[in-house]
Design an enzyme around this catalytic site. Structure first.
Site, mmCIF file in Angstrom:
data_model
loop_
_atom_site.group_PDB
_atom_site.id
_atom_site.type_symbol
_atom_site.label_atom_id
_atom_site.label_comp_id
_atom_site.label_asym_id
_atom_site.label_seq_id
_atom_site.Cartn_x
_atom_site.Cartn_y
_atom_site.Cartn_z
ATOM 1 N N TRP A 102 58.390 13.886 22.012
ATOM 2 C CA TRP A 102 57.316 13.397 22.886
ATOM 3 C C TRP A 102 57.389 13.991 24.290
ATOM 4 C CZ3 TRP A 102 53.373 12.186 20.383
ATOM 5 C CH2 TRP A 102 53.484 11.582 19.116
ATOM 6 N N ASP A 171 57.173 7.922 30.377
ATOM 7 C CA ASP A 171 56.497 7.565 29.129
ATOM 8 C C ASP A 171 57.355 6.490 28.463
ATOM 9 O OD1 ASP A 171 55.462 7.350 26.593
ATOM 10 O OD2 ASP A 171 55.622 9.483 26.104
ATOM 11 N N LYS A 195 52.406 -0.148 19.987
ATOM 12 C CA LYS A 195 53.727 -0.498 19.493
ATOM 13 C C LYS A 195 54.018 -1.945 19.901
ATOM 14 C CE LYS A 195 54.488 4.312 20.024
ATOM 15 N NZ LYS A 195 54.402 4.806 18.660
HETATM 16 N N1 PMP Z 1 54.900 9.108 23.611
HETATM 17 C C1 PMP Z 1 55.696 8.453 22.759
HETATM 18 C C2 PMP Z 1 57.092 8.133 23.168
HETATM 19 C C3 PMP Z 1 55.212 8.072 21.502
HETATM 20 O O1 PMP Z 1 55.995 7.415 20.646
HETATM 21 C C4 PMP Z 1 53.881 8.378 21.154
HETATM 22 C C5 PMP Z 1 53.267 7.974 19.836
HETATM 23 N N2 PMP Z 1 54.081 7.643 18.848
HETATM 24 C C6 PMP Z 1 53.106 9.086 22.069
HETATM 25 C C7 PMP Z 1 53.637 9.421 23.296
HETATM 26 C C8 PMP Z 1 51.679 9.458 21.765
HETATM 27 O O2 PMP Z 1 50.962 8.291 21.879
HETATM 28 P P1 PMP Z 1 49.439 8.122 21.442
HETATM 29 O O3 PMP Z 1 49.425 8.213 19.961
HETATM 30 O O4 PMP Z 1 49.116 6.772 21.987
HETATM 31 O O5 PMP Z 1 48.658 9.201 22.098
#
Ligand code: PMP
Length: 361
Positions: A102, A171, A195
């Site tokens: 991520w 994040d 989540k």
């Molecule tokens: N950052 C993290 C740490 C994630 O776990 C996720 C999705 N699993 C994201 C960003 C991307 O998030 P989204 O699907 O809400 O765009």
């Protein structure tokens, strides 16, 4: 009604009482003769829901008054682009700590919109640990350091917040409001809500208000933090269902005892799983000091056995245990709405499975 134990990484399990409350209100919202999702987002019903959700996002997180709270569609993913777009005007650059999928995506996606430099890259360590504070290479004039506090796929978290002399942009998607936010260190905290906080459909962004003063306004309206702040997250039609449900989950979190209680439950539940893993035969691929409290990853002696395990788990009403396709293995996500009972059922299966399939512990 049979509910499974849902260990999915997101979308994920939500509190049953929240789902039931929404079900009871769904078709006829408090006597309006229509569902909330059919009513104008500028009407009295939704306006009240919206402002309550914003207020709860502040009170549950303990956000100081000098932070704006923004509900923005596009998930955490859009923030990877919005952050450099808004914050790196005028030739500034930012650093990124690359600790897994991520934060790597934040780097590659964000690099289309600003100068992002690598402060550390865990590739040489198989993304199995976080950097020690001294390992982060962050120039004094970096606008911010981007970190992903909990890597959902790799299953690692920063045990301590890095304090590197420049503001953090964090994040927190996969441990949102399951850990106190270090307000003094951050300029921006963001995460998708799907989540700990609700159904998919938006990110919650905590933004230090002073950041807006130097922000780039030469952007399409929806991409400007200043617009979302000025319009109280109502610039255009907001994701009414997601906001409604997120408000309910935030109120549920408050009833649980707030962030401290959610954090303690996650620590307890993840420890139950790590204890079985550490007994042997199972293997944790990540550094013990940096293990996630939300996404517990582990390996079995073979991929074949991992597939058998997932099948047996499904037979006992446990879903979502397959590791992310990019890394394989197993992963149990124990977000806020998971219960000790659910984790207990998984622990029982892990012990029995090990005994049946040759584990000598
Ligand atoms: N950052 C993290 C740490 C994630 O776990 C996720 C999705 N699993 C994201 C960003 C991307 O998030 P989204 O699907 O809400 O765009």
């Amino acid at each position: 009604m049979a509910r499974v134990w849902n260990f999915s990484a997101g979308p994920c399990t939500l509190p049953l009482e929240v789902l039931e409350e929404a079900e009871a209100e769904f078709v006829d919202y408090h006597g309006a003769g229509a569902s909330l999702i059919e009513l104008s987002h500028r009407g009295a019903e939704f306006t009240s829901v919206h402002h309550e959700a914003l207020a709860l996002a502040r009170s549950v997180a303990g956000a100081p008054d000098d932070f704006d709270i923004l509900f923005i569609q596009g998930g955490a993913t859009l923030q990877f682009a919005m952050l450099p777009m808004n914050l790196l005007a005028g030739g500034r650059f930012a650093s990124v700590s690359v600790t897994g999928s991520w934060s790597r995506l934040a780097l590659t996606d964000g690099s289309h919109h600003g100068d992002l430099r690598v402060a550390w890259d865990g590739a040489d360590h198989g993304y199995a640990r976080m950097p020690a504070p001294g390992e982060l290479d962050v120039p004094d004039d970096a606008r911010y350091l981007h970190i992903c506090s909990n890597e959902t796929i790799g299953g690692i978290r920063y045990p301590e917040w890095p304090n590197v002399g420049v503001p953090l942009v964090v994040d927190m998607s996969s441990e949102y409001l399951a850990r106190p936010i270090p307000w003094d260190l951050v300029d921006v905290v963001f995460g998708g809500v799907q989540k700990n906080l609700g159904p998919a459909g938006m990110a919650v962004v905590y933004l230090r208000r002073s950041v807006l003063a130097g922000a780039n306004d030469d952007l399409a309206a929806y991409l400007r933090y200043s617009i979302h702040a000025a319009k109280e997250s109502m610039y255009n039609t907001p994701p009414v269902f997601t906001i409604w449900m997120t408000g309910k989950v935030l109120r549920w979190m408050e009833r649980q005892g707030g962030v401290g209680a959610i954090e303690a439950a996650a620590a307890r539940r993840s420890a139950m799983l790590y204890a079985v893993i550490d007994e042997g035969w199972y293997r944790s691929p990540v550094a013990a000091s940096d293990r996630s409290h939300m996404n517990v990853v582990w390996r079995l002696p073979s991929e074949e056995l991992e597939a058998v395990f997932v099948g047996e788990a499904a037979g006992r009403g446990m879903i979502g245990l397959k590791g992310h396709r990019s890394v394989g293995g197993l992963r149990a996500s124990v977000y806020a709405a998971m219960t000790d009972e659910g984790v207990g059922a998984l622990v029982d299966l892990m012990r029995e499975f090990r005994a049946t399939h040759g584990g000598v512990v």
